[in-house]
Design a protein around this motif. Structure first.
Motif, PDB file in Angstrom:
ATOM      1  N   PRO A 237       0.699  -5.092  -9.134  1.00 47.05           N
ATOM      2  CA  PRO A 237      -0.737  -5.208  -9.743  1.00 47.05           C
ATOM      3  C   PRO A 237      -1.636  -3.908  -9.199  1.00 47.05           C
ATOM      4  CG  PRO A 237       0.027  -7.407  -9.030  1.00 47.05           C
ATOM      5  CD  PRO A 237       1.196  -6.268  -8.676  1.00 47.05           C
ATOM      6  N   ARG A 238      -1.205  -3.646  -7.697  1.00 53.22           N
ATOM      7  CA  ARG A 238      -1.862  -2.776  -6.926  1.00 53.22           C
ATOM      8  C   ARG A 238      -1.792  -1.320  -7.610  1.00 53.22           C
ATOM      9  NH1 ARG A 238      -4.140  -2.883  -1.436  1.00 53.22           N
ATOM     10  NH2 ARG A 238      -4.674  -1.018  -0.889  1.00 53.22           N
TER      11      ARG A 238
ATOM     12  N   TRP B 164      -8.813  -2.111   0.231  1.00 54.40           N
ATOM     13  CA  TRP B 164      -8.517  -2.898   1.301  1.00 54.40           C
ATOM     14  C   TRP B 164      -7.068  -3.279   1.446  1.00 54.40           C
ATOM     15  CZ3 TRP B 164     -12.374  -7.718   1.286  1.00 54.40           C
ATOM     16  CH2 TRP B 164     -13.586  -7.079   1.380  1.00 54.40           C
ATOM     17  N   PRO B 165      -6.563  -3.596   2.807  1.00 56.69           N
ATOM     18  CA  PRO B 165      -5.160  -4.380   2.781  1.00 56.69           C
ATOM     19  C   PRO B 165      -4.820  -5.513   2.055  1.00 56.69           C
ATOM     20  CG  PRO B 165      -6.109  -4.269   4.819  1.00 56.69           C
ATOM     21  CD  PRO B 165      -7.011  -3.500   4.017  1.00 56.69           C
ATOM     22  N   GLN B 166      -3.525  -5.744   2.020  1.00 54.97           N
ATOM     23  CA  GLN B 166      -3.517  -7.236   0.893  1.00 54.97           C
ATOM     24  C   GLN B 166      -2.477  -7.948   1.794  1.00 54.97           C
ATOM     25  OE1 GLN B 166      -2.371  -5.248  -2.922  1.00 54.97           O
ATOM     26  NE2 GLN B 166      -0.256  -6.273  -2.613  1.00 54.97           N
TER      27      GLN B 166
ATOM     28  N   LYS C 155      -3.744   0.562   7.059  1.00 55.04           N
ATOM     29  CA  LYS C 155      -4.222  -0.770   7.716  1.00 55.04           C
ATOM     30  C   LYS C 155      -3.410  -1.780   7.699  1.00 55.04           C
ATOM     31  CE  LYS C 155      -8.242   0.908   5.243  1.00 55.04           C
ATOM     32  NZ  LYS C 155      -9.078   0.846   3.925  1.00 55.04           N
ATOM     33  N   THR C 156      -1.941  -1.583   7.473  1.00 51.83           N
ATOM     34  CA  THR C 156      -1.200  -2.868   7.514  1.00 51.83           C
ATOM     35  C   THR C 156      -0.091  -2.434   8.500  1.00 51.83           C
ATOM     36  OG1 THR C 156      -1.416  -3.319   5.276  1.00 51.83           O
ATOM     37  CG2 THR C 156       0.399  -4.214   6.153  1.00 51.83           C
TER      38      THR C 156
ATOM     39  N   ASN D 207      -0.321 -13.503 -11.380  1.00 55.99           N
ATOM     40  CA  ASN D 207      -0.160 -13.408 -10.102  1.00 55.99           C
ATOM     41  C   ASN D 207      -0.465 -11.737  -9.728  1.00 55.99           C
ATOM     42  OD1 ASN D 207       0.678 -12.856  -7.462  1.00 55.99           O
ATOM     43  ND2 ASN D 207       2.746 -14.115  -7.667  1.00 55.99           N
ATOM     44  N   ALA D 208      -1.666 -11.458 -10.089  1.00 62.77           N
ATOM     45  CA  ALA D 208      -2.140 -10.196  -9.899  1.00 62.77           C
ATOM     46  C   ALA D 208      -3.521  -9.780  -9.614  1.00 62.77           C
ATOM     47  CB  ALA D 208      -2.287  -9.507 -11.414  1.00 62.77           C
TER      48      ALA D 208
ATOM     49  N   THR E 255      -0.241 -10.921   0.546  1.00 59.87           N
ATOM     50  CA  THR E 255       0.027 -11.745  -0.317  1.00 59.87           C
ATOM     51  C   THR E 255       0.806 -12.978  -0.075  1.00 59.87           C
ATOM     52  OG1 THR E 255       1.591 -10.390  -1.131  1.00 59.87           O
ATOM     53  CG2 THR E 255      -0.639 -10.290  -2.170  1.00 59.87           C
TER      54      THR E 255
ATOM     55  N   GLN F  36      -4.093  -8.740  -5.630  1.00 58.15           N
ATOM     56  CA  GLN F  36      -3.620  -7.364  -5.229  1.00 58.15           C
ATOM     57  C   GLN F  36      -4.321  -6.186  -5.975  1.00 58.15           C
ATOM     58  OE1 GLN F  36      -1.995 -10.281  -6.289  1.00 58.15           O
ATOM     59  NE2 GLN F  36       0.228  -9.938  -6.231  1.00 58.15           N
ATOM     60  N   MET F  37      -5.027  -6.689  -7.278  1.00 63.27           N
ATOM     61  CA  MET F  37      -5.810  -5.725  -7.791  1.00 63.27           C
ATOM     62  C   MET F  37      -7.182  -5.577  -7.147  1.00 63.27           C
ATOM     63  SD  MET F  37      -5.260  -6.484 -11.852  1.00 63.27           S
ATOM     64  CE  MET F  37      -3.983  -5.568 -12.753  1.00 63.27           C
TER      65      MET F  37
ATOM     66  N   LYS G 212      -2.671 -17.029  -4.966  1.00 62.62           N
ATOM     67  CA  LYS G 212      -1.826 -16.150  -5.549  1.00 62.62           C
ATOM     68  C   LYS G 212      -1.704 -15.907  -6.878  1.00 62.62           C
ATOM     69  CE  LYS G 212       2.779 -18.158  -5.716  1.00 62.62           C
ATOM     70  NZ  LYS G 212       4.316 -18.035  -5.591  1.00 62.62           N
TER      71      LYS G 212
ATOM     72  N   ALA H 289      -7.574  -5.867  -3.940  1.00 62.88           N
ATOM     73  CA  ALA H 289      -7.369  -5.247  -2.712  1.00 62.88           C
ATOM     74  C   ALA H 289      -7.218  -3.444  -3.123  1.00 62.88           C
ATOM     75  CB  ALA H 289      -6.327  -5.467  -2.234  1.00 62.88           C
ATOM     76  N   ALA H 290      -6.790  -3.351  -4.357  1.00 59.40           N
ATOM     77  CA  ALA H 290      -6.722  -1.856  -4.731  1.00 59.40           C
ATOM     78  C   ALA H 290      -7.916  -1.405  -4.985  1.00 59.40           C
ATOM     79  CB  ALA H 290      -5.798  -1.793  -5.930  1.00 59.40           C
ATOM     80  N   LEU H 291      -8.755  -2.003  -5.574  1.00 56.40           N
ATOM     81  CA  LEU H 291     -10.118  -1.544  -5.847  1.00 56.40           C
ATOM     82  C   LEU H 291     -10.895  -1.473  -4.877  1.00 56.40           C
ATOM     83  CD1 LEU H 291     -10.921  -3.902  -9.250  1.00 56.40           C
ATOM     84  CD2 LEU H 291     -10.255  -1.355  -9.388  1.00 56.40           C
TER      85      LEU H 291
ATOM     86  N   GLU I 170       0.967  -1.340  -0.135  1.00 61.87           N
ATOM     87  CA  GLU I 170      -0.112   0.048  -0.133  1.00 61.87           C
ATOM     88  C   GLU I 170       0.714   1.229   0.010  1.00 61.87           C
ATOM     89  OE1 GLU I 170      -0.280  -2.872   1.879  1.00 61.87           O
ATOM     90  OE2 GLU I 170      -2.292  -2.768   2.823  1.00 61.87           O
TER      91      GLU I 170
ATOM     92  N   ALA J 247      -4.230  -1.488 -11.075  1.00 58.42           N
ATOM     93  CA  ALA J 247      -5.513  -1.475 -10.577  1.00 58.42           C
ATOM     94  C   ALA J 247      -5.872   0.059 -10.293  1.00 58.42           C
ATOM     95  CB  ALA J 247      -5.902  -2.337  -9.631  1.00 58.42           C
ATOM     96  N   LYS J 248      -5.079   0.852  -9.580  1.00 57.50           N
ATOM     97  CA  LYS J 248      -5.272   1.917  -8.914  1.00 57.50           C
ATOM     98  C   LYS J 248      -5.333   2.930 -10.186  1.00 57.50           C
ATOM     99  CE  LYS J 248      -5.714   1.973  -4.593  1.00 57.50           C
ATOM    100  NZ  LYS J 248      -6.827   2.494  -3.978  1.00 57.50           N
TER     101      LYS J 248
END
Lengths: 314, 248
Positions: free
Chosen positions: A100-101, B137-139, A174-175, B125-126, B141, B129-130, B117, B132-134, A71, A104-105
């Motif tokens: 990937p985070r 939320w925390p992730q 949150k982590t 492997n995505a 992995t 994580q995606m 995962k 969680a981003a949308l 994050e 998506a953002k």
């Protein structure tokens, strides 16, 4: 177009996978910047600035970044992306966690573990554990890419890019980081080693694995790997695992001892320059990818190999 | 605590994928399909959390063709309570999958999502994580240990060189690595029981989510084959060859 590379490091030293990712980035654009997100990582940023072809280095520092929390890294990178057309990250466990985070953002696809840059929007990546190669063309305005570092040559030294500070974002509210237990080893790191010696299930026990593999690895100055079967059986620690679900390596020399060569293991090492297989089963699939195969019980072959290496001045 | 477990139907991990002659993809006709191995580990973890009395309900979700019902029945036979199939004949990319899952999470409001995962077909492997981003939320992995308690989860993660432990506030996304657990085989009585458990079907289009592909597959090819090697007689012969090859 400008490209951002996110450095792979441990806050103390810059990892070679960064140099390799820079090579991939330079195939997209000549304007390549590096982001070092960490804590107490000034020396890492300075080392990144010395990579040939790098325009500038951005340094973002906070505790959460030093712990590599996804994050926190995402919060730094997303606002920076207004100035970049692509972001490339080495596909290490760290990079695979946050990249990937970021994608998506930004509402874009991630192009995972590329092994070749065809042009600025077209890339080749392995799928099905490396049993197929997929060429994909991205229609997204911004590309978020992870790079299989072993597929690219390391960019050289000789750059003199300046280091600038950049915002550290708002961390990872949150982590909470609890702790990190890393295996300390004097041997080279598995992912970047020039020589890898791997043991398989044939070893039969953790003691035997160490007795056979460790001295040979030390003699060759090699990193140690293992098949999934050996790891699952508890003969070798988790992070030794080479394969589809473990680490992908491509050393100059890969020595597989007592490894049968399951598809999932081959996926992790078949791009090595020279593969040696020692196995008493002449029909083991590992021999199909080996440059040099020795059909022999490792119990006699490895001591003989140690002697032959000593005779050859190793 | 409610646990949502997304699962994917993929080529069985023992089957070697073969590239189609016309280079459009991998040949999946008449090939054995199974639950993605990492998804099995996620289902097992969720069911164990229920057996420990931590989780109260385990909901399995799959996105795919009608045949993915079989994959969901497997999850139900392993111990999931009910299942949802989001039906589509397309092969949605990870971002689209994450958006579809986010829509389902909006309806289901789970406390935690446990998922594999990586799927062994696309090897991206995505998706976790995606997702969680949308959801913001925390992730956590690549989990190799999970301790769930009210409001948070302590997760040991497999990282390069060892294990990192983090504590995430729930709701959160957890993605399962290989050594989190060893999934059970469903027993015959449980397979029979699973046939009576509820399985809802929804059309992907009904969720109002943009699933348009962002990547165009130009071609799928076989990886270059390694040239044939040689067998050496003994260790001394091996060392001579390695010296000639310039790797010693």
């Amino acid at each position: 177009m400008a490209v951002l590379v996110i450095a792979d490091h441990d806050n103390a030293s810059l990892k070679d996978s960064t140099h390799k990712t820079v090579t991939a980035a330079l195939a997209l654009s000549s304007d390549v910047d590096i982001l070092v997100a960490g804590s107490g990582a000034k020396a890492v940023a300075e080392a990144a600035g010395k990579i040939a072809g790098v325009r500038k280095v951005l340094l973002a520092e906070s505790d959460a970044l030093g712990q590599g929390l996804a994050e926190a890294v995402t919060a730094v990178v997303v606002p920076l992306m207004s100035g970049y057309d692509a972001v490339l990250t080495p596909a290490t466990s760290q990079g695979k966690n946050f990249s990937p985070r970021i994608a998506a953002k930004l509402d874009v696809a991630q192009i995972s573990e590329i092994v070749e840059v065809v042009d600025a929007s077209t890339f080749v990546r392995p799928i099905y554990a490396g049993n197929a190669l997929e060429t994909v063309q991205s229609s997204d305005a911004k590309k978020v890419i992870t790079v299989r570092a072993t597929a690219f040559k390391a960019a050289g030294e000789g750059g003199s890019a300046s280091v600038e500070s950049t915002g550290a974002g708002d961390g990872a509210p949150k982590t909470k980081f609890v702790d990190q237990q890393l295996v300390k080893s004097a041997r080279p790191e598995l992912a970047g080693a020039k020589i890898v010696v791997s043991g398989g299930r044939a070893m039969g026990s953790a003691e035997e694995f160490q007795r056979v593999i460790d001295p040979l690895a030390d003699k060759l100055g090699a990193a140690i790997g293992a098949s999934r079967a050996a790891v699952d059986a508890g003969y070798a620690p988790n992070d030794y695992q080479v394969g589809q679900t473990g680490k992908v390596v491509a050393p100059e020399l890969y020595v597989a001892i007592g490894i049968s060569g399951a598809i999932q293991h081959l996926a992790g090492m078949k791009d090595s320059k020279i593969i040696v297989a020692i196995n008493k089963d002449a029909d083991a699939p590992i021999f199909q990818v080996a440059d040099f195969g020795l059909v022999s019980d490792y119990k006699t072959a490895v001591p003989e190999l140690m002697d032959a290496l000593a005779a050859a001045g190793k | 605590m409610k646990v949502l477990v997304p699962v994917k139907r993929v080529i069985d991990y023992n089957v070697k994928a073969r590239v189609k002659a016309d280079q459009t993809g991998v040949d999946l006709a008449n090939v054995k399909m199974s639950m993605n191995p990492f998804c099995e580990i996620a289902v097992e973890e969720a069911v164990r959390q229920k057996e420990k009395g931590v989780a109260t309900e385990v909901v399995a979700v799959s996105i795919g063709p009608a045949q993915a019902q079989e994959t969901l029945r497997t999850a139900l036979a392993m111990g999931a309570d009910r299942a949802i199939l989001i039906q589509t004949d397309q092969d949605p990319e990870p971002l689209a999958v994450a958006k579809l899952l986010a829509a389902i999470i909006g309806e289901e409001s789970p406390d935690v999502v446990i998922m594999g995962k990586q799927a062994i077909d696309g090897d991206n492997n995505a998706t976790g994580q995606m997702l969680a981003a949308l959801l913001d939320w925390p992730q956590a992995t690549f989990a190799n240990s999970v301790e769930l308690s009210a409001g948070n989860a302590k997760v040991g993660r497999e990282v390069d060189g060892g294990i990192q432990t983090i504590d995430v506030t729930l709701p959160a996304i957890i993605t399962a690595d290989l050594r989190l657990n060893e999934p059970r085989y469903a027993s015959l009585p449980n397979i029979l029981k699973a046939k009576k458990k509820p399985l809802d079907m929804k059309e992907a289009a009904s969720l109002g989510v943009d699933t348009a592909p962002r990547l165009k597959v130009v071609k799928v090819t076989e990886p270059p084959k390694r040239g044939g090697g040689i067998k050496v007689e003994n260790a001394a012969d091996l060392v001579t060859n390695l010296k000639t090859a310039g790797v010693l």
